[in-house]
Design an enzyme around this catalytic site. Structure first.
Site, PDB file in Angstrom:
ATOM      1  N   ALA A 232      -3.780   7.500  -5.070  1.00 27.24           N
ATOM      2  CA  ALA A 232      -2.398   7.012  -5.188  1.00 27.24           C
ATOM      3  C   ALA A 232      -2.516   5.508  -5.469  1.00 27.24           C
ATOM      4  O   ALA A 232      -2.633   4.703  -4.548  1.00 27.24           O
ATOM      5  CB  ALA A 232      -1.640   7.284  -3.900  1.00 27.24           C
TER       6      ALA A 232
ATOM      7  N   GLY B 175       0.839  -1.209   0.000  1.00 26.00           N
ATOM      8  CA  GLY B 175       0.000   0.000   0.000  1.00 26.00           C
ATOM      9  C   GLY B 175       0.865   1.246   0.000  1.00 26.00           C
ATOM     10  O   GLY B 175       2.058   1.184  -0.307  1.00 26.00           O
ATOM     11  N   ASN B 176       0.278   2.393   0.319  1.00 24.16           N
ATOM     12  CA  ASN B 176       1.049   3.632   0.422  1.00 24.16           C
ATOM     13  C   ASN B 176       0.406   4.547   1.458  1.00 24.16           C
ATOM     14  O   ASN B 176      -0.596   4.173   2.073  1.00 24.16           O
ATOM     15  CB  ASN B 176       1.185   4.303  -0.952  1.00 24.16           C
ATOM     16  CG  ASN B 176      -0.174   4.656  -1.537  1.00 24.16           C
ATOM     17  OD1 ASN B 176      -0.884   5.485  -0.998  1.00 24.16           O
ATOM     18  ND2 ASN B 176      -0.551   3.982  -2.626  1.00 24.16           N
ATOM     19  N   TYR B 177       0.979   5.729   1.631  1.00 19.80           N
ATOM     20  CA  TYR B 177       0.591   6.588   2.752  1.00 19.80           C
ATOM     21  C   TYR B 177      -0.617   7.489   2.467  1.00 19.80           C
ATOM     22  O   TYR B 177      -0.944   8.335   3.285  1.00 19.80           O
ATOM     23  CB  TYR B 177       1.771   7.476   3.158  1.00 19.80           C
ATOM     24  CG  TYR B 177       2.959   6.704   3.678  1.00 19.80           C
ATOM     25  CD1 TYR B 177       2.874   6.024   4.881  1.00 19.80           C
ATOM     26  CD2 TYR B 177       4.154   6.654   2.968  1.00 19.80           C
ATOM     27  CE1 TYR B 177       3.958   5.308   5.373  1.00 19.80           C
ATOM     28  CE2 TYR B 177       5.238   5.943   3.449  1.00 19.80           C
ATOM     29  CZ  TYR B 177       5.133   5.272   4.656  1.00 19.80           C
ATOM     30  OH  TYR B 177       6.203   4.566   5.141  1.00 19.80           O
TER      31      TYR B 177
END
Ligand code: PMT
Length: 402
Positions: free
Chosen positions: A278, A210-212
């Site tokens: 994102a 995943g990402n932030y």
């Protein structure tokens, strides 16, 4: 635009309080109903008599009237207002607002206000430049408050610099423009598709790539588009935000492939599509159906395969009349990379944000953007709250869609 509007004018104790009298006059002249709330220090600079005469209402300053015991409800005031303007806002009141120090009627009213809040700081240049003041102002911005930046010029101290409260005429213009955008319902009849948040690409039942992304930027865009009358479809990756109020249909997805499928269902009818999510560019080729055990493997290799590019896929099948907007989150060569994404993904506009700018990008409540259009226009904005950034982006979209 201000006719009939309920406005709380908050006045704190600074020399610029004399300008609040003109501001009050202008607001009343524009047809607004104004309730003045003044701090005890504010009364040292202008008298409540002047303010009540001009507003036609008793000025509120204390929690209750001493001789009658009548209680002044900050909650009722907060609910009554269409907007609150605090002008001037001193360094001390700004610090209290930023930190919830509810020790006077003005601050409690501010904390109870459900309406938009506009804050016009005024102080000496060194106080204005002090890191604590800057930090408090950024905190207020991050809460979604609108900061009306002070001007540079002659200050009461005799020094010259940034700290002069914006002129009353300009403050009235800011309020006027704000209500114009909301009331004109400039996006009425338009369908807006927005992607937001991260995507999670499963590795096994308990792990993912995943990402932030928090979803804050995309959700702010959805809220702003809905405020302007659009019918919004918000395709959201996993975030912990409530759906924005108004005409917003939220579609929850987890992976990039799910996000593409959800977008494909509405894309053809969308007048505007904003790709703010994102999205993971790669996903594990195989998802284990059980939790992968550590065992005694000294290392582990995951084979990743390319995810679909949602913006590029939909951009390739766009039809006339649609406006497509992408984001570019960069760490270097921002403008070159941003322009390249604009072209490759068949977009009309790209919003570039850089991880090199403090306060920009992932997770926080603020962002700093440069907008580049396919027609070659370019506009950079200062660091603002994501709510304000969303309004700037939608303004740009409206300009290119005209
Ligand atoms: O959610 P927040 O915490 O508020 O943070 C906001 C944000 C930083 C996520 C947002 O401002 C932002 O920059 N979003 C785009 C992040 C990104 O993935 O940028 P990119 O440069 O990798 O992608 C370029 C564009 O293509 C984006 O519009 C992206 O949505 C789109 N894309 C990318 C890959 C992919 N597989 N499909 C896509 O549609």
């Amino acid at each position: 635009m201000l006719k009939g509007k309920h406005i709380i004018l908050g006045i704190t104790g600074g020399i610029a309080a004399y300008k609040s009298v003109s501001l009050l006059r202008l607001l009343v002249k524009a047809g607004a109903e104004v309730q003045v709330v003044i701090t005890p220090a504010g009364k040292e600079f202008i008298t409540p008599v002047t303010l009540s005469a001009l507003s036609g209402k008793p000025v509120v300053s204390e929690f209750f009237t001493a001789n009658t015991g009548e209680w002044h409800s900050h909650v009722d005031l907060g609910l009554w207002a269409d907007c609150m303007v605090i002008a001037p806002a001193t360094a001390s009141s700004i610090a209290k607002m930023a930190n919830g120090v509810a020790d006077n009627m003005l601050i409690t009213t501010y904390l109870s206000a459900k309406s938009p809040v506009f804050i016009a700081p005024a102080m000496d240049l060194d106080m204005m430049a002090h890191p604590s003041t800057r930090r408090n102002i950024e905190a207020l911005r991050s809460y979604g408050n609108h900061i009306i930046e002070p001007e540079s010029g002659f200050l009461a101290s005799g020094l010259i610099g940034k700290g002069r409260m914006e002129e009353p005429e300009k403050i009235v213009e800011v309020l006027d423009r704000f209500f114009e955008k909301i009331e004109n319902q400039s996006l009425a009849g338009k369908k807006v598709l927005i992607t937001a948040g991260p995507t999670y690409e499963a590795i096994d039942p308990v792990r993912f790539i995943g990402n932030y992304s928090s979803g804050k930027m995309g959700y702010a865009l959805a809220a702003e588009a809905a405020r302007r009358g659009a019918e919004v479809v918000l395709v959201s990756g996993p975030v912990s935000l409530p759906a924005p109020e108004g005409n917003v249909t939220r579609v929850d997805v987890t992976s990039a492939r799910e996000m593409l499928t959800a977008c494909e269902k509405v894309f053809d009818e969308a007048d505007v599509a904003i790709f703010c999510a994102a999205v993971a560019d790669y996903a594990p080729e195989h998802v284990a159906d059980h939790k992968i055990k550590r065992g005694d493997m000294p290392e582990m290799t995951l084979k990743l395969v390319r995810n679909p590019d949602i913006a590029a896929t939909l951009g390739a099948r766009r039809h006339g009349g649609q406006t497509l907007v992408g984001f570019a989150l960069e760490t270097d060569d921002e403008m070159v990379n941003g322009r390249s994404k604009l072209e490759r993904k068949h977009l009309d506009m790209v919003v570039i944000n850089s991880m090199r700018d403090a306060g920009a990008g992932f997770s926080g409540d603020t962002n700093k953007i440069t907008v580049v259009t396919a027609a070659g226009d370019e506009k950079s904005f200062p660091l603002k709250s994501k709510t304000e950034v969303a309004a700037d982006i939608i303004d740009c979209i409206e300009n290119i869609s005209r």
